[in-house]
Design a protein around this motif. Structure first.
Motif, mmCIF file in Angstrom:
data_model
loop_
_atom_site.group_PDB
_atom_site.id
_atom_site.type_symbol
_atom_site.label_atom_id
_atom_site.label_comp_id
_atom_site.label_asym_id
_atom_site.label_seq_id
_atom_site.Cartn_x
_atom_site.Cartn_y
_atom_site.Cartn_z
ATOM 1 N N PRO A 140 0.831 -1.201 0.000
ATOM 2 C CA PRO A 140 0.000 0.000 0.000
ATOM 3 C C PRO A 140 0.869 1.257 0.000
ATOM 4 C CG PRO A 140 -0.719 -1.561 1.686
ATOM 5 C CD PRO A 140 0.608 -2.039 1.193
ATOM 6 N N GLN A 141 0.566 2.174 -0.913
ATOM 7 C CA GLN A 141 1.323 3.419 -1.000
ATOM 8 C C GLN A 141 0.494 4.434 -1.774
ATOM 9 O OE1 GLN A 141 5.257 2.918 -2.613
ATOM 10 N NE2 GLN A 141 5.989 4.880 -1.864
ATOM 11 N N ASP A 142 0.489 5.656 -1.296
ATOM 12 C CA ASP A 142 -0.303 6.697 -1.953
ATOM 13 C C ASP A 142 0.273 7.018 -3.324
ATOM 14 O OD1 ASP A 142 -2.475 8.831 -1.654
ATOM 15 O OD2 ASP A 142 -0.723 10.014 -2.245
ATOM 16 N N PHE A 143 -0.594 7.238 -4.269
ATOM 17 C CA PHE A 143 -0.194 7.500 -5.654
ATOM 18 C C PHE A 143 0.861 8.592 -5.755
ATOM 19 C CE2 PHE A 143 -0.730 9.994 -9.548
ATOM 20 C CZ PHE A 143 -0.569 9.024 -10.526
ATOM 21 N N PHE A 144 0.696 9.654 -4.979
ATOM 22 C CA PHE A 144 1.589 10.805 -5.079
ATOM 23 C C PHE A 144 2.937 10.580 -4.396
ATOM 24 C CE2 PHE A 144 -2.715 12.482 -5.597
ATOM 25 C CZ PHE A 144 -2.577 13.107 -6.820
ATOM 26 N N GLU A 145 3.089 9.437 -3.775
ATOM 27 C CA GLU A 145 4.356 9.112 -3.119
ATOM 28 C C GLU A 145 5.086 7.950 -3.797
ATOM 29 O OE1 GLU A 145 3.315 8.341 0.921
ATOM 30 O OE2 GLU A 145 2.777 10.425 1.352
ATOM 31 N N ILE A 146 4.544 7.447 -4.909
ATOM 32 C CA ILE A 146 5.158 6.318 -5.596
ATOM 33 C C ILE A 146 6.138 6.845 -6.646
ATOM 34 C CG2 ILE A 146 4.770 4.214 -6.925
ATOM 35 C CD1 ILE A 146 1.854 4.282 -5.941
ATOM 36 N N PRO A 147 7.433 6.604 -6.466
ATOM 37 C CA PRO A 147 8.413 7.082 -7.453
ATOM 38 C C PRO A 147 8.431 6.201 -8.690
ATOM 39 C CG PRO A 147 9.538 5.868 -5.725
ATOM 40 C CD PRO A 147 8.081 5.938 -5.320
ATOM 41 N N ASP A 148 9.063 6.687 -9.742
ATOM 42 C CA ASP A 148 9.170 5.917 -10.984
ATOM 43 C C ASP A 148 9.791 4.548 -10.737
ATOM 44 O OD1 ASP A 148 8.158 8.133 -12.201
ATOM 45 O OD2 ASP A 148 9.912 8.548 -13.456
ATOM 46 N N SER A 149 10.790 4.501 -9.880
ATOM 47 C CA SER A 149 11.494 3.242 -9.633
ATOM 48 C C SER A 149 10.560 2.172 -9.074
ATOM 49 C CB SER A 149 12.664 3.465 -8.674
ATOM 50 O OG SER A 149 12.208 3.987 -7.428
ATOM 51 N N GLU A 150 9.581 2.597 -8.277
ATOM 52 C CA GLU A 150 8.651 1.622 -7.701
ATOM 53 C C GLU A 150 7.652 1.136 -8.748
ATOM 54 O OE1 GLU A 150 7.599 -0.347 -3.926
ATOM 55 O OE2 GLU A 150 9.325 0.232 -5.136
ATOM 56 N N TRP A 151 7.201 2.040 -9.607
ATOM 57 C CA TRP A 151 6.360 1.612 -10.723
ATOM 58 C C TRP A 151 7.099 0.579 -11.566
ATOM 59 C CZ3 TRP A 151 1.334 2.566 -11.974
ATOM 60 C CH2 TRP A 151 0.687 3.608 -11.294
ATOM 61 N N GLN A 152 8.376 0.818 -11.834
ATOM 62 C CA GLN A 152 9.166 -0.100 -12.649
ATOM 63 C C GLN A 152 9.349 -1.438 -11.950
ATOM 64 O OE1 GLN A 152 10.327 0.806 -15.908
ATOM 65 N NE2 GLN A 152 10.425 -1.433 -15.933
ATOM 66 N N ARG A 153 9.578 -1.403 -10.620
ATOM 67 C CA ARG A 153 9.759 -2.639 -9.854
ATOM 68 C C ARG A 153 8.493 -3.493 -9.902
ATOM 69 N NH1 ARG A 153 9.823 -4.684 -4.219
ATOM 70 N NH2 ARG A 153 8.542 -2.915 -3.546
ATOM 71 N N PHE A 154 7.348 -2.871 -9.767
ATOM 72 C CA PHE A 154 6.089 -3.618 -9.832
ATOM 73 C C PHE A 154 5.866 -4.182 -11.233
ATOM 74 C CE2 PHE A 154 5.247 -2.273 -5.665
ATOM 75 C CZ PHE A 154 4.090 -2.885 -5.201
ATOM 76 N N PHE A 155 6.206 -3.412 -12.246
ATOM 77 C CA PHE A 155 6.024 -3.873 -13.617
ATOM 78 C C PHE A 155 6.959 -5.048 -13.911
ATOM 79 C CE2 PHE A 155 6.980 -3.550 -18.231
ATOM 80 C CZ PHE A 155 5.708 -3.791 -18.713
ATOM 81 N N ASP A 156 8.209 -4.930 -13.516
ATOM 82 C CA ASP A 156 9.168 -6.007 -13.778
ATOM 83 C C ASP A 156 8.788 -7.290 -13.048
ATOM 84 O OD1 ASP A 156 10.722 -4.428 -15.430
ATOM 85 O OD2 ASP A 156 12.124 -3.845 -13.842
ATOM 86 N N THR A 157 8.344 -7.149 -11.798
ATOM 87 C CA THR A 157 8.045 -8.330 -10.983
ATOM 88 C C THR A 157 6.703 -8.950 -11.342
ATOM 89 O OG1 THR A 157 9.321 -7.382 -9.155
ATOM 90 C CG2 THR A 157 7.815 -9.187 -8.627
ATOM 91 N N ASN A 158 5.671 -8.152 -11.385
ATOM 92 C CA ASN A 158 4.319 -8.684 -11.544
ATOM 93 C C ASN A 158 3.936 -8.949 -13.001
ATOM 94 O OD1 ASN A 158 4.297 -8.235 -8.818
ATOM 95 N ND2 ASN A 158 2.588 -6.803 -8.821
ATOM 96 N N VAL A 159 4.583 -8.254 -13.927
ATOM 97 C CA VAL A 159 4.191 -8.361 -15.329
ATOM 98 C C VAL A 159 5.267 -9.039 -16.172
ATOM 99 C CG1 VAL A 159 3.408 -7.111 -17.381
ATOM 100 C CG2 VAL A 159 2.746 -6.312 -15.100
ATOM 101 N N MET A 160 6.467 -8.454 -16.211
ATOM 102 C CA MET A 160 7.490 -8.936 -17.121
ATOM 103 C C MET A 160 8.000 -10.330 -16.778
ATOM 104 S SD MET A 160 7.726 -7.031 -19.666
ATOM 105 C CE MET A 160 9.091 -7.948 -20.385
#
Length: 262
Positions: free
Chosen positions: A93-113
């Motif tokens: 859980p993390q507020d949208f306005f506090e999620i850095p690009d690196s965290e978006w990338q980490r979620f994409f790499d782990t959960n999707v790629m």
């Protein structure tokens, strides 16, 4: 109905705990040979030990499959699988306005790629043999995007798109591709998240989890968190011979959280 995976080789990513471990155990109980995957050798060894005698038909692979290099190592060690369960994933859980690009990338790499790479690697062999099962473990959050985990919801919606598209790409090959959508589930990760409330309230973990479901997933019909075995049951079925006409589907095991008849 007797579900039998004798002679089948099965990969369950992220299977040292939680839903992944429950699914791996179910496949082993049904006669399959399963590769247990976790990020560290220690977690893989601990999972194999927990399996007891079932571990005789299990093999461990330690590697972070969000990384391309680890996927290549897996393919080198295990060139073919009949069943691939793309289960590894993270949430936070993390507020949208506090999620850095690196965290978006980490979620994409782990959960999707991770699932993209694994499916791309093993689907051709399944097609060549005329049989195979690929399952993405998504979430009801793919449909009910949580306001406090938008990056997580996004990654789970992406899995649905990939699963449906890949099922169509593999039309007529004997290889099915589906998604399973758990709702709130009492995995080790959820238990850890709820631990402070358990300690401060004096309530059982099951009761705290039920309170969480009522408060945050008020549309739940079962009014409690699911157990990992309940999710694993769907994974085992959709990976079986008996599910041969189910493909391109998003199968909900969400306790009725998603308020839809479709």
């Amino acid at each position: 109905m007797k579900i039998d995976f004798t002679g089948r080789h099965i990969l369950v990513t992220g299977s040292t705990s939680g839903i992944g471990f429950a699914a791996a155990k179910g496949f082993l109980e049904a006669g399959g040979h399963v590769v247990i995957n976790g990020r560290s050798q220690g977690s893989v060894d601990a999972a194999l030990q927990r399996l007891g005698p079932l571990a005789e038909n299990a093999t461990g692979f330690a590697g972070d499959l969000s990384e391309e290099g680890a996927c290549q190592q897996l393919l080198a060690q295990h060139p073919d699988f009949d069943v691939v369960i793309n289960n590894m994933g993270i949430f936070n859980p993390q507020d949208f306005f506090e999620i850095p690009d690196s965290e978006w990338q980490r979620f994409f790499d782990t959960n999707v790629m991770s699932g993209v790479r694994i499916s791309r690697a093993y689907a051709p062999g399944m097609v060549e043999r005329g049989w195979g099962r690929i399952v993405f473990i998504s979430s009801e959050s793919a449909i009910n995007i949580p306001s406090d985990m938008i990056h997580y919801g996004f990654s789970k919606t992406a899995q649905l798109a990939i699963s449906r598209g890949l099922a169509k790409r593999l039309a007529g090959t004997g290889v099915t591709v589906n998604s399973v959508l758990p709702g709130p589930t009492l995995s080790e990760g959820v238990a850890e998240m709820l631990k402070p409330e358990v300690e401060s309230s004096g309530k059982s973990l099951e009761q705290v989890a039920a309170d969480f479901v009522v408060a945050h997933r008020g549309s739940s019909i079962i009014r409690r968190a699911s157990h990992v075995d309940e999710i694993a049951n769907m994974i085992i079925y959709v990976s079986s011979e008996q599910a041969s006409s189910t493909t391109g589907a998003a199968l909900r095991v969400d306790g009725g959280v998603v308020d839809s008849i479709f």
